[in-house]
Motif scaffolding. Structure first.
Motif, short mmCIF file in Angstrom:
data_model
loop_
_atom_site.label_atom_id
_atom_site.label_comp_id
_atom_site.label_asym_id
_atom_site.label_seq_id
_atom_site.Cartn_x
_atom_site.Cartn_y
_atom_site.Cartn_z
N LEU A 1 0.83 -1.20 0.00
CA LEU A 1 0.00 0.00 0.00
C LEU A 1 0.87 1.26 0.00
CD1 LEU A 1 -2.72 -1.19 2.51
CD2 LEU A 1 -3.11 -0.62 0.10
N ALA A 2 1.94 1.24 0.78
CA ALA A 2 2.85 2.39 0.81
C ALA A 2 3.50 2.59 -0.56
CB ALA A 2 3.91 2.20 1.89
N ALA A 3 3.94 1.51 -1.19
CA ALA A 3 4.56 1.61 -2.51
C ALA A 3 3.58 2.16 -3.54
CB ALA A 3 5.08 0.24 -2.95
N ALA A 4 2.32 1.73 -3.49
CA ALA A 4 1.31 2.23 -4.43
C ALA A 4 1.03 3.72 -4.19
CB ALA A 4 0.02 1.43 -4.29
N THR A 5 1.02 4.13 -2.94
CA THR A 5 0.79 5.55 -2.63
C THR A 5 1.96 6.40 -3.12
OG1 THR A 5 -0.49 4.89 -0.68
CG2 THR A 5 0.28 7.17 -0.76
N VAL A 6 3.17 5.93 -2.88
CA VAL A 6 4.37 6.65 -3.34
C VAL A 6 4.36 6.75 -4.86
CG1 VAL A 6 6.88 6.50 -3.53
CG2 VAL A 6 5.78 6.08 -1.33
N ALA A 7 4.01 5.67 -5.55
CA ALA A 7 3.99 5.66 -7.02
C ALA A 7 2.96 6.64 -7.57
CB ALA A 7 3.70 4.26 -7.54
N ALA A 8 1.85 6.81 -6.87
CA ALA A 8 0.77 7.69 -7.34
C ALA A 8 0.95 9.13 -6.91
CB ALA A 8 -0.57 7.18 -6.83
N ALA A 9 1.85 9.39 -5.98
CA ALA A 9 1.95 10.73 -5.39
C ALA A 9 2.45 11.79 -6.35
CB ALA A 9 2.82 10.69 -4.15
N GLY A 10 3.39 11.46 -7.20
CA GLY A 10 3.92 12.46 -8.12
C GLY A 10 4.80 13.50 -7.42
N GLU A 11 5.20 13.21 -6.21
CA GLU A 11 6.09 14.09 -5.44
C GLU A 11 6.88 13.21 -4.49
OE1 GLU A 11 4.22 16.13 -1.84
OE2 GLU A 11 2.46 15.83 -3.11
N PRO A 12 7.98 13.73 -3.95
CA PRO A 12 8.75 12.91 -3.01
C PRO A 12 7.91 12.57 -1.77
CG PRO A 12 10.03 14.81 -3.73
CD PRO A 12 8.64 15.01 -4.25
N VAL A 13 8.02 11.33 -1.32
CA VAL A 13 7.27 10.87 -0.16
C VAL A 13 8.25 10.21 0.81
CG1 VAL A 13 5.43 9.36 0.68
CG2 VAL A 13 5.21 10.47 -1.55
N ALA A 14 8.24 10.67 2.05
CA ALA A 14 9.04 10.05 3.11
C ALA A 14 8.13 9.09 3.86
CB ALA A 14 9.59 11.11 4.05
N VAL A 15 8.45 7.80 3.81
CA VAL A 15 7.62 6.77 4.43
C VAL A 15 8.25 6.33 5.76
CG1 VAL A 15 6.63 4.45 4.17
CG2 VAL A 15 6.86 5.95 2.17
N SER A 16 7.45 6.35 6.82
CA SER A 16 7.88 5.87 8.14
C SER A 16 6.93 4.77 8.58
CB SER A 16 7.86 7.00 9.16
OG SER A 16 8.72 8.04 8.77
N VAL A 17 7.48 3.60 8.91
CA VAL A 17 6.66 2.46 9.32
C VAL A 17 6.72 2.31 10.84
CG1 VAL A 17 6.32 -0.03 9.13
CG2 VAL A 17 7.06 1.29 7.13
N VAL A 18 5.55 2.17 11.44
CA VAL A 18 5.44 1.92 12.88
C VAL A 18 4.96 0.49 13.04
CG1 VAL A 18 4.29 2.57 15.02
CG2 VAL A 18 4.92 4.35 13.37
N GLU A 19 5.85 -0.39 13.51
CA GLU A 19 5.52 -1.80 13.79
C GLU A 19 5.04 -1.88 15.23
OE1 GLU A 19 5.43 -4.75 12.40
OE2 GLU A 19 6.64 -4.66 10.58
N LEU A 20 3.75 -2.05 15.42
CA LEU A 20 3.20 -2.07 16.77
C LEU A 20 3.72 -3.24 17.59
CD1 LEU A 20 -0.47 -0.94 16.18
CD2 LEU A 20 1.55 0.44 16.70
N ARG A 21 4.05 -4.34 16.94
CA ARG A 21 4.59 -5.50 17.64
C ARG A 21 5.84 -5.12 18.45
NH1 ARG A 21 5.69 -8.24 13.17
NH2 ARG A 21 7.75 -7.39 12.90
N ASP A 22 6.64 -4.20 17.90
CA ASP A 22 7.89 -3.81 18.55
C ASP A 22 7.69 -2.92 19.77
OD1 ASP A 22 9.13 -5.22 16.52
OD2 ASP A 22 9.58 -3.45 15.32
N ILE A 23 6.52 -2.29 19.89
CA ILE A 23 6.27 -1.39 21.02
C ILE A 23 5.05 -1.82 21.83
CG2 ILE A 23 7.45 0.63 20.06
CD1 ILE A 23 4.68 1.65 19.12
N ALA A 24 4.68 -3.08 21.72
CA ALA A 24 3.47 -3.58 22.39
C ALA A 24 3.53 -3.37 23.90
CB ALA A 24 3.26 -5.05 22.07
N LEU A 25 4.64 -3.67 24.53
CA LEU A 25 4.78 -3.50 25.97
C LEU A 25 4.69 -2.01 26.34
CD1 LEU A 25 5.19 -4.86 28.67
CD2 LEU A 25 7.65 -4.77 28.29
N ASP A 26 5.27 -1.14 25.52
CA ASP A 26 5.22 0.31 25.77
C ASP A 26 3.77 0.82 25.70
OD1 ASP A 26 8.15 0.82 25.89
OD2 ASP A 26 8.06 0.12 23.82
N ILE A 27 3.00 0.29 24.76
CA ILE A 27 1.59 0.69 24.63
C ILE A 27 0.82 0.29 25.88
CG2 ILE A 27 -0.55 0.27 23.36
CD1 ILE A 27 1.25 -0.09 20.83
#
Length: 195
Positions: A23-49
Motif C-alpha cells: 500500500l505504501a509503494a502504491a501511494t508513493v507511485a501515485a503521489a507524483g512528489e517525493p514521499v518520506a515513508v515511516s513504518v510503525v511496527e506495533l509488535r515492537d512497542i506492544a509493551l510500551d503501549i
C-alpha cells in the motif's frame, strides 16, 4: 509528503506488513512528489503501549511512534483480523493517541485475515473507529484474505485494489487545503484582477 504506516501484524514475516508495504509503494507511485515513508511496527512497542495505558506516560519509543503518526501528512493503518474485529494491539495504539490528533488526516484503511468472511471489518470496525477520531478515510479500503496471496488471478485483483486505494490516498493528501492558521498563497496578479 510524510506518510506514516501503522502495521499491527504479530508474526515475522507478516502478511499484514506485506500488505502495508505494498500500500505504501502504491501511494508513493501515485503521489507524483517525493514521499518520506515511516513504518510503525506495533509488535515492537506492544509493551510500551500497555504500560502507557496503565500509567499514562509514553516511553521514548512510543512517543516517537505517536509523533510519527500525528506528524504525518497521511496515514496507512493495517491490522490483522481476530474474531471478526481489529486486533487489540491495533486498538490500544489508537487509544493512546490524543482524541483530536488525527482530525482531517487522510487515512487508508486495510486489514488481513484468513478468509473473505472477515472483509466487512473495514466498514463495520475500522471506519467507525477512524470516524470517531475524525480522520478522513479514503473510499477504497483493502482487505486481503489468505487466498488473495496465492493464485495469480486473486493476487491481480488484490494489486488492483491496492493501486486504487494508494492513488486515492495520494490524491487526498496532495490536494489538502491549507491547514488552519496557515495563509493560502494568492499571486499578486490574481489579487489585482479581483477588482
Amino acid at each position: 509528503m510524510k506518510l506514516a504506516v501503522v502495521t499491527a501484524g504479530l508474526s515475522v514475516p507478516s502478511s499484514t506488513r506485506l500488505l502495508a508495504d505494498r500500500l505504501a509503494a502504491a501511494t508513493v507511485a501515485a503521489a507524483g512528489e517525493p514521499v518520506a515513508v515511516s513504518v510503525v511496527e506495533l509488535r515492537d512497542i506492544a509493551l510500551d503501549i500497555t504500560k502507557n495505558l496503565l500509567t499514562g506516560f509514553p516511553s521514548p519509543q512510543l512517543r516517537t511512534a505517536i509523533e510519527t503518526v500525528t506528524g504525518a501528512d497521511a496515514l496507512i493503518a493495517v491490522t490483522p483480523v481476530f474474531t471478526a474485529a481489529y486486533s487489540g494491539l491495533f486498538k490500544s495504539f489508537f487509544d493512546v493517541l490524543d482524541a483530536d490528533s488525527l482530525v482531517d488526516k487522510p487515512v487508508l484503511l486495510a486489514a488481513t485475515g484468513g478468509t473473505e468472511r472477515h472483509s466487512l471489518v473495514l466498514d463495520y470496525q475500522l471506519r467507525p473507529l477512524f470516524g470517531y477520531l475524525k480522520a478522513d478515510a479514503v473510499a477504497t479500503g483493502v482487505y486481503a484474505a489468505s487466498s488473495d496471496w496465492g493464485s495469480g488471478e486473486a493476487s491481480g485483483a488484490l494489486q488492483r485494489r491496492i493501486e486504487k486505494a494508494g492513488a486515492e490516498l495520494a490524491s487526498l493528501a496532495g490536494g489538502r487545503p491549507a491547514a488552519p492558521g496557515e495563509p493560502e498563497f494568492v499571486p499578486f496578479e490574481q489579487l489585482l484582477a479581483a477588482d
